[in-house]
Design an enzyme around this catalytic site. Structure first.
Site, mmCIF file in Angstrom:
data_model
loop_
_atom_site.group_PDB
_atom_site.id
_atom_site.type_symbol
_atom_site.label_atom_id
_atom_site.label_comp_id
_atom_site.label_asym_id
_atom_site.label_seq_id
_atom_site.Cartn_x
_atom_site.Cartn_y
_atom_site.Cartn_z
ATOM 1 C CB SER A 84 33.918 29.226 42.986
ATOM 2 O OG SER A 84 32.553 29.188 43.487
HETATM 3 N N1 SAM Z 1 29.833 25.260 44.640
HETATM 4 C C1 SAM Z 1 29.674 25.170 43.185
HETATM 5 C C2 SAM Z 1 30.820 24.367 42.585
HETATM 6 O O1 SAM Z 1 31.757 23.817 43.082
HETATM 7 O O2 SAM Z 1 30.677 24.180 41.528
HETATM 8 C C3 SAM Z 1 29.734 26.644 42.608
HETATM 9 C C4 SAM Z 1 28.461 27.399 43.243
HETATM 10 S S1 SAM Z 1 27.883 28.552 41.910
HETATM 11 C C5 SAM Z 1 29.051 29.779 42.152
HETATM 12 C C6 SAM Z 1 26.434 29.246 43.048
HETATM 13 C C7 SAM Z 1 25.270 28.369 42.737
HETATM 14 O O3 SAM Z 1 24.641 28.576 43.900
HETATM 15 C C8 SAM Z 1 24.722 28.131 41.602
HETATM 16 O O4 SAM Z 1 24.699 26.955 41.149
HETATM 17 C C9 SAM Z 1 23.221 28.595 41.979
HETATM 18 O O5 SAM Z 1 22.366 28.161 41.179
HETATM 19 C C10 SAM Z 1 23.302 28.209 43.509
HETATM 20 N N2 SAM Z 1 22.120 28.880 44.128
HETATM 21 C C11 SAM Z 1 21.698 30.141 44.027
HETATM 22 N N3 SAM Z 1 20.610 30.660 45.143
HETATM 23 C C12 SAM Z 1 20.342 29.250 45.480
HETATM 24 C C13 SAM Z 1 19.513 28.703 46.751
HETATM 25 N N4 SAM Z 1 18.666 29.668 47.128
HETATM 26 N N5 SAM Z 1 19.706 27.549 47.104
HETATM 27 C C14 SAM Z 1 20.361 26.823 46.535
HETATM 28 N N6 SAM Z 1 21.338 27.076 45.441
HETATM 29 C C15 SAM Z 1 21.290 28.440 45.028
#
Ligand code: SAM
Length: 230
Positions: free
Chosen positions: A64
């Site tokens: 993000s």
């Molecule tokens: N917080 C992260 C960072 O600091 O790099 C960025 C997060 S990214 C915007 C969103 C993440 O949510 C992705 O890696 C995606 O694979 C994950 N995601 C989506 N659905 C999910 C789920 N049901 N459970 C866990 N992770 C999930």
């Protein structure tokens, strides 16, 4: 790019956030200084670490934008405290979890008073990426990375003082509300109209009742899972 230039850019970003009100508390300034965002992205993008924008990581996902992390960890939104037990859904690179850890379990504090962050990620490649990044930067003792569907929360360590969701849900997943402590807070992007989502803060009162506030429009990747998108 040399180290000094990166640090200068980081300080410029912090100054800009203070001026614009994204960062209001010394705890968040400290966490931003301590956690090296350049260590949570791929080497060839290192020079872009302190641009205020999301960046691609692995598996088509993103880390993000730093202002979004600053906002979500702020007093107005999560009001993180030393000692809080937190859950993050969407570990990605592990950066956001490390920033939370630096506030709830600051480097150098007594292990007994430290909080902890559990961060859950559905893509195995990213679980390994986040683990390696957190290990290298010294946060592996304060952040546990779990492989699984975070739309179901992580009941094994519930209840949590604070829950943060780094991907957008069609609605608030009931397990996350259940796993929040009375007096706790949850921040989550929820589908609004069109492409953008609304960043919602959920307050669980001491009597278990719920209050919700909408903060602003945001654009996150989707939460995919049982209580997310299919
Ligand atoms: N917080 C992260 C960072 O600091 O790099 C960025 C997060 S990214 C915007 C969103 C993440 O949510 C992705 O890696 C995606 O694979 C994950 N995601 C989506 N659905 C999910 C789920 N049901 N459970 C866990 N992770 C999930």
């Amino acid at each position: 790019m040399n180290e000094r230039k990166l640090q200068e850019e980081k300080e410029n970003l912090i100054a800009h956030y203070k001026m614009n009100g994204y960062i209001k508390s010394p705890e968040v300034v400290r966490a931003f200084r301590m956690v090296p965002r350049e260590e949570f992205i791929e080497k060839n993008l290192k020079r872009m670490a302190y641009l205020d924008r999301p960046l691609p990581i692995l598996a088509g996902q993103t880390i993000s934008a730093p202002h979004m992390v600053a906002m979500m960890v702020s007093k107005d939104i999560l009001n993180l405290q030393v000692g809080d037990k937190c859950l993050e859904v969407g570990a990605g690179s592990g950066y956001h979890a490390a920033v939370i850890a630096e506030i709830v379990a600051p480097t150098g504090t007594d292990e007994k008073t430290r909080g902890h962050v559990y961060t859950i990620e559905r893509i195995k490649e990213l679980v390994d990426f986040a683990k390696a990044n957190l290990e290298r930067t010294g946060y592996a003792n304060r952040v546990t990375v779990i492989h699984g569907d975070g739309s179901m929360g992580y009941p094994e360590k519930a209840p949590y003082d604070k829950i943060t969701v780094a991907c957008a849900a069609p609605d608030i997943p009931p397990p996350l509300l259940k796993q929040l402590k009375p007096g706790g807070r949850l921040v989550i992007p929820v589908a609004g109209g069109g492409y953008f989502q609304e960043l919602k803060v959920i307050f669980k009162r001491k009597d278990g009742s719920i209050k919700s506030e909408t903060k602003c429009g945001v654009a996150f990747v989707p939460l995919i899972g049982k209580y997310g998108y299919k």
